[in-house]
Design a protein around this motif. Structure first.
Motif, mmCIF file in Angstrom:
data_model
loop_
_atom_site.group_PDB
_atom_site.id
_atom_site.type_symbol
_atom_site.label_atom_id
_atom_site.label_comp_id
_atom_site.label_asym_id
_atom_site.label_seq_id
_atom_site.Cartn_x
_atom_site.Cartn_y
_atom_site.Cartn_z
ATOM 1 N N MET A 1 0.853 -1.201 0.000
ATOM 2 C CA MET A 1 0.000 0.000 0.000
ATOM 3 C C MET A 1 0.877 1.236 0.000
ATOM 4 N N SER A 2 0.521 2.214 -0.828
ATOM 5 C CA SER A 2 1.256 3.476 -0.817
ATOM 6 C C SER A 2 0.945 4.217 0.467
ATOM 7 N N VAL A 3 1.919 4.981 0.961
ATOM 8 C CA VAL A 3 1.755 5.559 2.287
ATOM 9 C C VAL A 3 2.159 7.021 2.336
ATOM 10 N N THR A 4 1.654 7.838 1.416
ATOM 11 C CA THR A 4 2.053 9.225 1.407
ATOM 12 C C THR A 4 1.221 10.074 2.347
ATOM 13 N N GLN A 5 1.874 11.057 2.926
ATOM 14 C CA GLN A 5 1.221 12.063 3.753
ATOM 15 C C GLN A 5 1.830 13.397 3.388
ATOM 16 N N THR A 6 1.004 14.442 3.354
ATOM 17 C CA THR A 6 1.515 15.753 3.014
ATOM 18 C C THR A 6 1.570 16.640 4.238
ATOM 19 N N GLY A 7 2.432 17.663 4.166
ATOM 20 C CA GLY A 7 2.536 18.603 5.259
ATOM 21 C C GLY A 7 3.220 19.866 4.806
ATOM 22 N N THR A 8 3.490 20.780 5.725
ATOM 23 C CA THR A 8 4.125 22.046 5.387
ATOM 24 C C THR A 8 5.240 22.337 6.381
ATOM 25 N N SER A 9 6.391 22.741 5.890
ATOM 26 C CA SER A 9 7.522 23.074 6.756
ATOM 27 C C SER A 9 7.260 24.392 7.465
ATOM 28 N N ARG A 10 7.380 24.394 8.788
ATOM 29 C CA ARG A 10 7.166 25.637 9.540
ATOM 30 C C ARG A 10 8.267 26.645 9.248
ATOM 31 N N GLN A 11 9.467 26.140 8.941
ATOM 32 C CA GLN A 11 10.584 27.051 8.724
ATOM 33 C C GLN A 11 10.482 27.774 7.378
ATOM 34 N N THR A 12 10.091 27.039 6.331
ATOM 35 C CA THR A 12 10.125 27.622 4.993
ATOM 36 C C THR A 12 8.763 27.848 4.384
ATOM 37 N N PHE A 165 -8.919 17.951 -9.890
ATOM 38 C CA PHE A 165 -8.206 17.326 -8.783
ATOM 39 C C PHE A 165 -6.794 16.947 -9.212
ATOM 40 N N ASP A 166 -5.833 17.248 -8.321
ATOM 41 C CA ASP A 166 -4.427 16.950 -8.590
ATOM 42 C C ASP A 166 -3.672 17.046 -7.273
ATOM 43 N N ASN A 167 -2.441 16.574 -7.266
ATOM 44 C CA ASN A 167 -1.570 16.753 -6.110
ATOM 45 C C ASN A 167 -0.922 18.140 -6.148
ATOM 46 N N GLY A 168 -0.782 18.760 -4.982
ATOM 47 C CA GLY A 168 -0.019 19.991 -4.922
ATOM 48 C C GLY A 168 -0.797 21.195 -4.466
ATOM 49 N N GLY A 169 -0.065 22.260 -4.180
ATOM 50 C CA GLY A 169 -0.677 23.513 -3.768
ATOM 51 C C GLY A 169 -0.343 23.878 -2.340
ATOM 52 N N SER A 170 -1.030 24.896 -1.848
ATOM 53 C CA SER A 170 -0.847 25.387 -0.487
ATOM 54 C C SER A 170 -1.915 24.793 0.425
ATOM 55 N N ALA A 171 -1.573 24.673 1.703
ATOM 56 C CA ALA A 171 -2.502 24.102 2.673
ATOM 57 C C ALA A 171 -3.786 24.925 2.751
ATOM 58 N N VAL A 172 -4.913 24.235 2.857
ATOM 59 C CA VAL A 172 -6.216 24.879 2.981
ATOM 60 C C VAL A 172 -6.490 25.127 4.460
ATOM 61 N N SER A 173 -6.641 26.378 4.834
ATOM 62 C CA SER A 173 -6.910 26.735 6.223
ATOM 63 C C SER A 173 -8.243 26.157 6.683
ATOM 64 N N ASN A 178 -5.682 19.077 3.194
ATOM 65 C CA ASN A 178 -6.142 19.497 1.871
ATOM 66 C C ASN A 178 -5.230 20.599 1.338
ATOM 67 N N PHE A 179 -5.025 20.604 0.025
ATOM 68 C CA PHE A 179 -4.146 21.584 -0.616
ATOM 69 C C PHE A 179 -4.808 22.092 -1.885
ATOM 70 N N THR A 180 -4.477 23.322 -2.265
ATOM 71 C CA THR A 180 -5.074 23.884 -3.469
ATOM 72 C C THR A 180 -4.147 24.905 -4.098
ATOM 73 N N ASP A 181 -4.292 25.068 -5.401
ATOM 74 C CA ASP A 181 -3.616 26.137 -6.118
ATOM 75 C C ASP A 181 -4.621 26.766 -7.065
ATOM 76 N N SER A 182 -4.159 27.454 -8.098
ATOM 77 C CA SER A 182 -5.070 28.234 -8.946
ATOM 78 C C SER A 182 -6.034 27.380 -9.754
ATOM 79 N N ASN A 183 -5.671 26.129 -10.025
ATOM 80 C CA ASN A 183 -6.543 25.326 -10.881
ATOM 81 C C ASN A 183 -6.760 23.894 -10.412
ATOM 82 N N SER A 184 -6.300 23.538 -9.209
ATOM 83 C CA SER A 184 -6.520 22.168 -8.749
ATOM 84 C C SER A 184 -6.707 22.118 -7.245
ATOM 85 N N PHE A 185 -7.250 20.985 -6.807
ATOM 86 C CA PHE A 185 -7.539 20.772 -5.393
ATOM 87 C C PHE A 185 -7.108 19.358 -5.036
#
Length: 277
Positions: A1-12, A165-173, A178-185
């Motif tokens: 099973m694939s085991v990916t998790q996304t997150g955001t670096s507090r430093q950068t 729908f796609d991978n990538g973007g900024s974290a959704v508050s 969840n993450f989103t950019d200008s054309n994907s979620f």
């Protein structure tokens, strides 16, 4: 099973990836570990209970023949009105731990059934296949099909909008994972497969032979108002990485038994995604 998790670096503020199981039961504990990427296991059937009856004309087929057969099978459905969707979602998406609440799709929040509406703090009816992708609006048919309608917070629903729908973007508050950019979620890991199977259900159910547009998946994230939804390669990956959960399977049964009397075949047979696409 694939085991990916996304997150955001507090430093950068840069998005990073750790590793965790994607398909979890309600009682599972999320434990972050650092492991090399594992290939997703191929999707397998969750039930064969309907193979000799409901799916009997589809068994053994692949490619366009399988898609055509499934289209014929699932097009035999009882349609519900858009106003009736409210009460239907209160049953299909009921919180298994609190019968007074529903579980919101993207945020995963448990919220009172009575807070349905259009105000801040309410939940409303999210069209997972964005209704502008085919211009069907909220008309009875694709606009009211429970197999792709889910409860979601008004604000989060607006953020998702009609994006592909796609991978990538900024974290959704307010909607962790969840993450989103200008054309994907990108939805949270535990519903990625749900989203994929809802999108692909719509592509099989609505083939342009019933006055609605021919809905099809593609590999684009710039579909706008065209009757297409992407990104297919990512949706296929999500289908494998996040197998149908007990919640998703129960939802399929309620829609079949109580409301539309048709099924999402990709919940029963997620391996049919690869067999068709």
């Amino acid at each position: 099973m694939s085991v990916t998790q996304t997150g955001t670096s507090r430093q950068t503020g840069t998005r990073i990836r750790a590793w965790k199981p994607l398909a979890l039961t309600a009682a599972a504990v999320l434990i972050g570990v650092t492991l090399p990427t594992a290939a997703a296991s191929p999707a397998v059937a969750t039930t064969d209970a309907y193979d000799d009856t409901y799916y009997q004309d589809a068994i053994g087929k692949t490619g366009p023949a399988l898609k055509d057969s499934l289209h014929t099978i699932i097009s035999d459905q009882t349609k519900v009105s858009y106003s009736a969707v409210w009460n239907a979602l209160k049953a299909t998406d009921q919180d298994p731990n609190n019968s007074n609440n529903v579980i919101l799709l993207y945020s995963g929040t448990s919220r009172s059934k009575s807070l349905n509406g259009g105000d801040t703090g309410d939940w409303n009816r999210e069209h997972v296949w964005a209704k502008s992708h085919g211009d069907f609006g909220t008309s009875t048919g694709p606009g009211t099909d429970l197999h792709h309608l889910r409860p979601e917070d008004v604000r989060i629903n607006s953020i998702r909008g009609n994006k592909d729908f796609d991978n990538g973007g900024s974290a959704v508050s307010g909607a962790s994972g969840n993450f989103t950019d200008s054309n994907s979620f990108e939805p949270r890991d535990s519903v990625k497969g749900d989203v994929a199977r809802m999108i692909l259900y719509m592509a099989v159910r609505y083939e342009g032979d019933d006055s609605w547009a021919d809905l099809e998946p593609n590999d684009s994230v710039t579909n706008g108002t065209s009757p297409y939804h992407g990104r297919l390669s990512v949706l296929k990956q999500w289908n494998d990485e996040d197998p149908p959960s007990a919640f998703e399977e129960n939802r399929n049964e309620i829609i079949y038994d109580t409301y539309q009397h048709n099924r999402n075949p990709f919940i029963d047979h997620p391996e049919w995604v690869e067999a068709i696409w």
